[in-house]
Write an enzyme that holds these catalytic residues in place. Structure first.
Site, PDB file in Angstrom:
ATOM      1  N   HIS A  65     -28.603  40.650  -4.011  1.00 22.34           N
ATOM      2  CA  HIS A  65     -27.849  39.509  -5.080  1.00 22.34           C
ATOM      3  C   HIS A  65     -26.740  39.904  -5.847  1.00 22.34           C
ATOM      4  O   HIS A  65     -26.851  40.995  -6.265  1.00 22.34           O
ATOM      5  CB  HIS A  65     -29.117  38.864  -5.650  1.00 22.34           C
ATOM      6  CG  HIS A  65     -28.662  37.649  -6.257  1.00 22.34           C
ATOM      7  ND1 HIS A  65     -27.968  37.394  -7.360  1.00 22.34           N
ATOM      8  CD2 HIS A  65     -29.182  36.143  -5.797  1.00 22.34           C
ATOM      9  CE1 HIS A  65     -27.540  36.415  -7.610  1.00 22.34           C
ATOM     10  NE2 HIS A  65     -28.320  35.540  -6.638  1.00 22.34           N
ATOM     11  N   GLU A 111     -23.845  33.720   0.015  1.00 24.05           N
ATOM     12  CA  GLU A 111     -23.731  33.251  -1.205  1.00 24.05           C
ATOM     13  C   GLU A 111     -22.337  33.792  -1.560  1.00 24.05           C
ATOM     14  O   GLU A 111     -22.280  34.719  -2.407  1.00 24.05           O
ATOM     15  CB  GLU A 111     -24.909  33.922  -1.928  1.00 24.05           C
ATOM     16  CG  GLU A 111     -26.285  33.685  -1.708  1.00 24.05           C
ATOM     17  CD  GLU A 111     -26.899  33.463  -2.668  1.00 24.05           C
ATOM     18  OE1 GLU A 111     -27.992  32.643  -2.654  1.00 24.05           O
ATOM     19  OE2 GLU A 111     -26.845  34.188  -4.014  1.00 24.05           O
TER      20      GLU A 111
HETATM   21  P1  PGA Z   1     -27.396  28.893  -7.890  1.00 30.42           P
HETATM   22  O1  PGA Z   1     -27.949  30.262  -7.845  1.00 30.42           O
HETATM   23  O2  PGA Z   1     -27.988  28.041  -7.370  1.00 30.42           O
HETATM   24  O3  PGA Z   1     -27.644  28.544  -9.641  1.00 30.42           O
HETATM   25  O4  PGA Z   1     -25.835  28.852  -8.128  1.00 30.42           O
HETATM   26  C1  PGA Z   1     -28.270  30.710  -6.654  1.00 30.42           C
HETATM   27  C2  PGA Z   1     -28.447  32.019  -6.355  1.00 30.42           C
HETATM   28  O5  PGA Z   1     -27.626  32.821  -7.162  1.00 30.42           O
HETATM   29  O6  PGA Z   1     -29.450  32.494  -5.666  1.00 30.42           O
END
Ligand code: PGA
Length: 227
Positions: free
Chosen positions: A86, A152
């Site tokens: 992450h 992401e």
């Molecule tokens: P967010 O986070 O939905 O608050 O943008 C997603 C994540 O970091 O997995």
């Protein structure tokens, strides 16, 4: 395959009262999502029958690693998933691919299903480096079919901004061409944009953060995605 909803609670809930409220409000649809609570509440969620994962694991099996949690201990208490790579962890601990590979190995050895996060920063995006970065983040990693890739974009995390559906679809295709794995999307997914994002045809699910803190929002997202 039915899409999967993953809920990363990060460090948003910091009391048993908040946890209990969330559990009470979501218990009637708890089989419809995987929750990654703060580690201290993991066992509590498992005991209440939620499907769970951990937000990070150690790259080592045991030993002098203060503050770390091993894949074996996570498996033993009954969690099913782990998030690896992450952005918030990559940044905080300066994680490189060799460390990510060690974590992947530990997770796979312990039969944990992995959500591996990749994505570019805003500077990389404006400099047309998105595809290169994603390639680098996936390079030389050894996967099994139990790994899911979460696209992401760093600039979309917690920002209330998302890429267009077209951008996501193309990047997901690219990730699939490199890995042959299922791909999900994460970054500012909310009850307001889920109808749109859910139209992306090649996604296997979503990784939610701040947009799923309220049980009513999570419920709405689930209704759209799993209808
Ligand atoms: P967010 O986070 O939905 O608050 O943008 C997603 C994540 O970091 O997995």
């Amino acid at each position: 395959m039915e899409k999967i909803i993953f809920v990363n609670q990060k460090m948003y809930f910091n009391s048993l009262d908040e946890i209990k409220t969330f559990q009470l409000e979501t218990k009637h649809f708890k089989d419809k999502f995987v929750v990654f609570p703060s580690s201290i509440y993991l066992e509590n969620f498992i005991n209440k029958g939620f499907i769970t994962g951990i937000q990070n694991i150690s790259s080592e099996n045991n030993g002098p690693h203060t503050g770390e949690i091993s894949a074996k201990s996570i498996k033993e208490i009954g969690a099913k998933y782990v998030i690896i790579g992450h952005h918030e962890i990559r940044k905080q601990y300066k994680e490189e691919n060799n460390l990510i590979q060690k974590k992947l190995e530990k997770a796979i050895e312990n039969n944990l299903k992995v959500i591996l996060c990749v994505g570019e920063t805003i500077e990389e995006k404006v400099n047309d480096k998105t595809y290169n970065i994603i390639k680098q983040e996936l390079e030389n990693l050894k996967f099994t079919n139990d790994v899911i890739i979460s696209y992401e974009p760093v600039w979309a995390i917690g920002s209330h901004i998302t890429p267009t559906n077209d951008e996501i679809e193309k990047i997901v295709d690219y990730i699939k061409s490199l890995t042959n794995l299922d791909v999900i999307y994460g970054g500012s997914v909310s009850e307001d944009n889920i109808e749109t994002l859910n139209k992306i045809p090649n996604l296997s699910g979503f990784l939610l953060g701040s947009g799923a803190l309220k049980s009513s929002s999570l419920n709405k997202i689930i209704e759209v995605v799993l209808k």
